[in-house]
Design an enzyme around this catalytic site. Structure first.
Site, PDB file in Angstrom:
ATOM      1  CG  ASN A  97      -1.760  -1.294   1.262  1.00 39.08           C
ATOM      2  OD1 ASN A  97      -1.580  -2.089   2.173  1.00 39.08           O
ATOM      3  ND2 ASN A  97      -2.591  -1.542   0.262  1.00 39.08           N
ATOM      4  CB  VAL A 104       0.506   6.693   1.841  1.00 38.14           C
ATOM      5  CG1 VAL A 104      -0.267   5.858   2.836  1.00 38.14           C
ATOM      6  CG2 VAL A 104       1.952   6.884   2.294  1.00 38.14           C
ATOM      7  CB  CYS A 105      -2.777   3.004  -1.307  1.00 36.17           C
ATOM      8  SG  CYS A 105      -4.435   2.480  -1.750  1.00 36.17           S
ATOM      9  CG  LEU A 106      -4.948   5.224   5.091  1.00 34.01           C
ATOM     10  CD1 LEU A 106      -5.041   3.771   5.527  1.00 34.01           C
ATOM     11  CD2 LEU A 106      -4.106   6.015   6.095  1.00 34.01           C
ATOM     12  NE  ARG A 110      -8.750   6.044  -1.970  1.00 37.79           N
ATOM     13  CZ  ARG A 110      -8.417   4.764  -2.028  1.00 37.79           C
ATOM     14  NH1 ARG A 110      -7.457   4.368  -2.823  1.00 37.79           N
ATOM     15  NH2 ARG A 110      -9.045   3.882  -1.313  1.00 37.79           N
TER      16      ARG A 110
END
Length: 175
Positions: A97, A104-106, A110
């Site tokens: 992630n 950072v993919c959280l 978003r």
């Protein structure tokens, strides 16, 4: 630590500067965040008069990234809390992630999130901190990755990827 009292004192000394809504929120939220930090997290503010940019260090005590030290830069724009903070991982890391560039993919970072867990004005900095910390435990998701290549390798041979991650931590992120 910056306080509204100090800002107001500067205004009365002729150093007039309007206190933004963001800064008012940050004074309260940073204090709340500091009081509730998980034991695996530390924050540092390079400029104690600027709460809109700080470093977060996560030191997981379990899982694949155990004993590593991962540094993130958190930047809060003027349009906070209508927009989420920007988060960048500064430590080289193998993580499903987190991209090689440190993105950072959280979900909560978003504005619009498919799972409905995206940013909302009711979220606070402590939610961001807990979310980043959880990427090293229960929110680590090889099935919904940002680092697709790592996730595909994991699907093919999870034990090999786990070993690569541990070696990577030893080489790049030891305390």
């Amino acid at each position: 630590m910056i306080t509204l009292t100090r800002k107001k004192a500067n205004e009365s000394n002729g150093q007039s500067k309007r206190i933004s809504i963001r800064d008012k929120l940050l004074v309260k939220e940073v204090q709340e965040m500091e009081e509730n930090l998980p034991s695996t997290v530390k924050t540092s503010f390079p400029d104690s008069n600027n709460l809109s940019e700080f470093y977060l260090t996560v030191q997981p005590n379990e899982g694949l990234w155990k004993d590593g030290r991962f540094k993130f830069l958190i930047t809060i724009n003027e349009d906070y809390n209508m927009m989420p903070p920007k988060v960048k991982c500064l430590t080289k890391i193998l993580h499903p992630n987190i991209s090689a560039a440190g993105d950072v993919c959280l979900s909560l970072l978003r504005l619009n999130s498919i799972d409905g867990m995206g940013w909302m004005p009711t979220r606070r900095l402590k939610d961001v901190i807990f979310g980043i910390n959880s990427l090293f435990t229960d929110l680590c998701d090889f099935d919904d990755p940002l680092n697709i290549e790592l996730s595909e390798e994991y699907a093919a041979n999870s034990e090999k990827v786990k070993q690569r991650i541990r070696e990577h931590v030893l080489q790049n992120a030891m305390r």
